[in-house]
Enzyme design. Sequence first.
Site, short mmCIF file in Angstrom:
data_model
loop_
_atom_site.label_atom_id
_atom_site.label_comp_id
_atom_site.label_asym_id
_atom_site.label_seq_id
_atom_site.Cartn_x
_atom_site.Cartn_y
_atom_site.Cartn_z
N SER A 28 0.81 -1.45 -0.28
CA SER A 28 -0.11 -0.20 -0.52
C SER A 28 1.21 1.32 0.58
O SER A 28 1.84 1.19 0.38
CB SER A 28 -1.19 -0.04 0.97
N GLU A 61 6.72 -0.54 -5.72
CA GLU A 61 5.35 -0.62 -6.54
C GLU A 61 4.14 -0.59 -5.44
O GLU A 61 3.68 -1.48 -4.57
CB GLU A 61 5.19 -1.93 -6.94
N CYS A 94 -2.94 -4.25 -8.12
CA CYS A 94 -2.49 -2.92 -8.01
C CYS A 94 -2.82 -2.04 -9.53
O CYS A 94 -2.95 -1.03 -9.46
CB CYS A 94 -0.93 -2.84 -7.50
P1 NAD Z 1 -2.13 -2.24 4.67
O1 NAD Z 1 -1.09 -1.05 3.87
O2 NAD Z 1 -2.00 -3.15 6.19
O3 NAD Z 1 -0.21 -3.61 4.08
C1 NAD Z 1 0.15 -3.74 2.88
C2 NAD Z 1 1.15 -5.04 2.75
O4 NAD Z 1 2.00 -4.19 3.37
C3 NAD Z 1 0.61 -6.30 3.39
O5 NAD Z 1 1.42 -7.05 2.68
C4 NAD Z 1 1.71 -5.93 4.50
O6 NAD Z 1 1.91 -7.84 5.40
C5 NAD Z 1 3.19 -4.96 4.25
N1 NAD Z 1 3.30 -4.79 5.40
C6 NAD Z 1 2.86 -3.68 6.69
N2 NAD Z 1 2.98 -2.80 6.66
C7 NAD Z 1 4.43 -3.44 7.17
C8 NAD Z 1 5.66 -2.87 7.69
N3 NAD Z 1 6.23 -1.74 8.41
N4 NAD Z 1 6.71 -3.42 7.49
C9 NAD Z 1 6.94 -4.47 6.13
N5 NAD Z 1 5.80 -4.32 5.17
C10 NAD Z 1 4.02 -4.39 5.82
O7 NAD Z 1 -3.18 -3.27 4.21
P2 NAD Z 1 -3.69 -4.31 3.85
O8 NAD Z 1 -4.64 -4.43 4.46
O9 NAD Z 1 -2.42 -5.92 3.91
O10 NAD Z 1 -3.81 -4.45 2.18
C11 NAD Z 1 -4.57 -3.31 2.04
C12 NAD Z 1 -3.67 -2.35 1.02
O11 NAD Z 1 -2.53 -3.08 0.60
C13 NAD Z 1 -4.97 -2.20 -0.22
O12 NAD Z 1 -5.47 -1.57 -0.09
C14 NAD Z 1 -3.43 -1.43 -1.36
O13 NAD Z 1 -3.74 -0.39 -1.91
C15 NAD Z 1 -2.68 -2.55 -0.83
N6 NAD Z 1 -2.07 -3.78 -1.83
C16 NAD Z 1 -1.31 -3.16 -2.23
C17 NAD Z 1 -0.80 -4.68 -3.06
C18 NAD Z 1 0.12 -4.03 -4.35
O14 NAD Z 1 -0.03 -4.54 -5.39
N7 NAD Z 1 0.35 -2.65 -4.64
C19 NAD Z 1 -0.58 -5.63 -3.13
C20 NAD Z 1 -1.72 -5.55 -1.54
C21 NAD Z 1 -2.81 -4.65 -1.62
#
Ligand code: NAD
Length: 478
Positions: free
Chosen positions: A227, A248, A282
């Site tokens: 995210s 990304e 994404c």
């Molecule tokens: P989130 O923001 O909590 O987490 C997103 C990702 O980041 C997860 O894989 C999580 O394990 C990782 N993460 C979180 N905090 C971290 C940290 N401090 N250090 C390392 N990694 C960390 O959100 P979520 O509920 O898991 O996913 C929702 C949002 O994430 C979506 O709205 C979307 O925008 C985004 N997302 C994007 C992609 C992509 O392909 N760009 C993939 C999955 C999720």
Amino acid sequence: MTAYPELALLIDGEWRRPARRIPVLNPADQSVLGMLPCAGPDDIADAIAAAERGFAKWRRVAPGERAKIILRAAQLIRERADEIAYVSTLEQGKPLAQSKLEVLRACSILEWDANEALRLYGRVIPGEQGMRHIVLREPIGIVAGFSPWNYPVSSPSRKIAGALASGCAIILKASEETPAGSMQLAQALIDAGLPPGVFNLLYGTPSEISEALIPHPSIRLVHFTGSVPVGKHLAALAGQHMKPAIMELGGHGPVIVCADADPVATALASVAIKTRNAGQVCVAPTRWIVHDSIYDSFVETAAKRAAELRMGSGIDGDTDVGPLANPRRVEAIAALVEDARSKGAAIAAGGNRPEGDGFFYPITVLADMPSDCRVLHEEPFGPLLLIQRFSDLDEAIAMANSLPFGLAAYAFTDSASNADRLMDGLECGNLSINHFVASLAETPFGGVKDSGYGREGGVEGLQSYTVVKNVSFKMRVA
Ligand code: NAD
């Protein structure tokens, strides 16, 4: 039927199972698939030490030998594709056929990077007599990779392929919600002969792992997919420690459908693409910006087709749309739809959460949307088609560019003049015209604006895993 594997970390070529565990759920029925061991500080330190040893060896392995191991692993993954896809559907939810395509995509990424790394050439710049300036392209070092839950096999493969093909070692923290995919990739690499320590796999508390890895002096590149808020946090941490990063992040893909496009064919293709990963992508097309003259026909066709789709477990062969990957997405999507409904948007299809177990939400078509609907500004990352109208192409391009995101954009037109204006005007990292494929192994993929920076895939992606060293070599002139 394939059993869900016993979960583990991979450190120095050994599977390790620390005592602290968290459950991994099947999103189709909320049953517990397995218990995931979580890394503590000692495991993280061991992974770094193993990667240091692994990198010292791997960087000296000839590129052709590195390629052979990666290609052998890709072949093993192809042979195991059905099994890997089944496990992936269990933990992530998407229909089996989509999981299989994802596994094959991971293979093509590994294969392309392995082959292209044979051409990571330097160059020689002529100088004064007796002087040669030699530009060497070297592996950057140990990579800290972070992959999310929406693509448990292909997203890790991007990081692993780039790192290993270019001679780097990698410590990957894959998603705790979909951990098996990375384990299966790791097993194939071990079976193909990858030396211990070159690829290490961690799970645990994401912030504990990223805060231990990124500042560590042995980590030389950060590659994160996830995210925007987490990406900004990790990019800041990387910057503070002078580490380059590939970020990304999220998107809000606009799709401009021009007056000359076929509204029925485009609407059917649009609904079909929205079933991919139930929109949790994404690069997902999200905001359809449709010309006034074909708007009604487009909305009617999209709504009719969306209402026909079968929602269910990804394991069932006749499922069109699987569950969302976790309860957070269901809550987020339901809240965005309620907000749009309350502001007067038309719900042309879907819009109601079904009863029962599993994280389900139907493909939902929203039309006639007031501009203050939250979902027009926030990334939904779920099964929503938002349809707006335009009358002038410059207006459509301005609408597409109005958000802080800039990952994938799409357009449908047969007019070369329209295509040229769209290519020139749209702020995005990837533009697909008349189709919905945003990236391939051989094409560079990434965003602009809040969607991140750096590229994975293509020559550009592979070069991110290298650093350039210039050697000026003066020889005694006879
Ligand atoms: P989130 O923001 O909590 O987490 C997103 C990702 O980041 C997860 O894989 C999580 O394990 C990782 N993460 C979180 N905090 C971290 C940290 N401090 N250090 C390392 N990694 C960390 O959100 P979520 O509920 O898991 O996913 C929702 C949002 O994430 C979506 O709205 C979307 O925008 C985004 N997302 C994007 C992609 C992509 O392909 N760009 C993939 C999955 C999720």
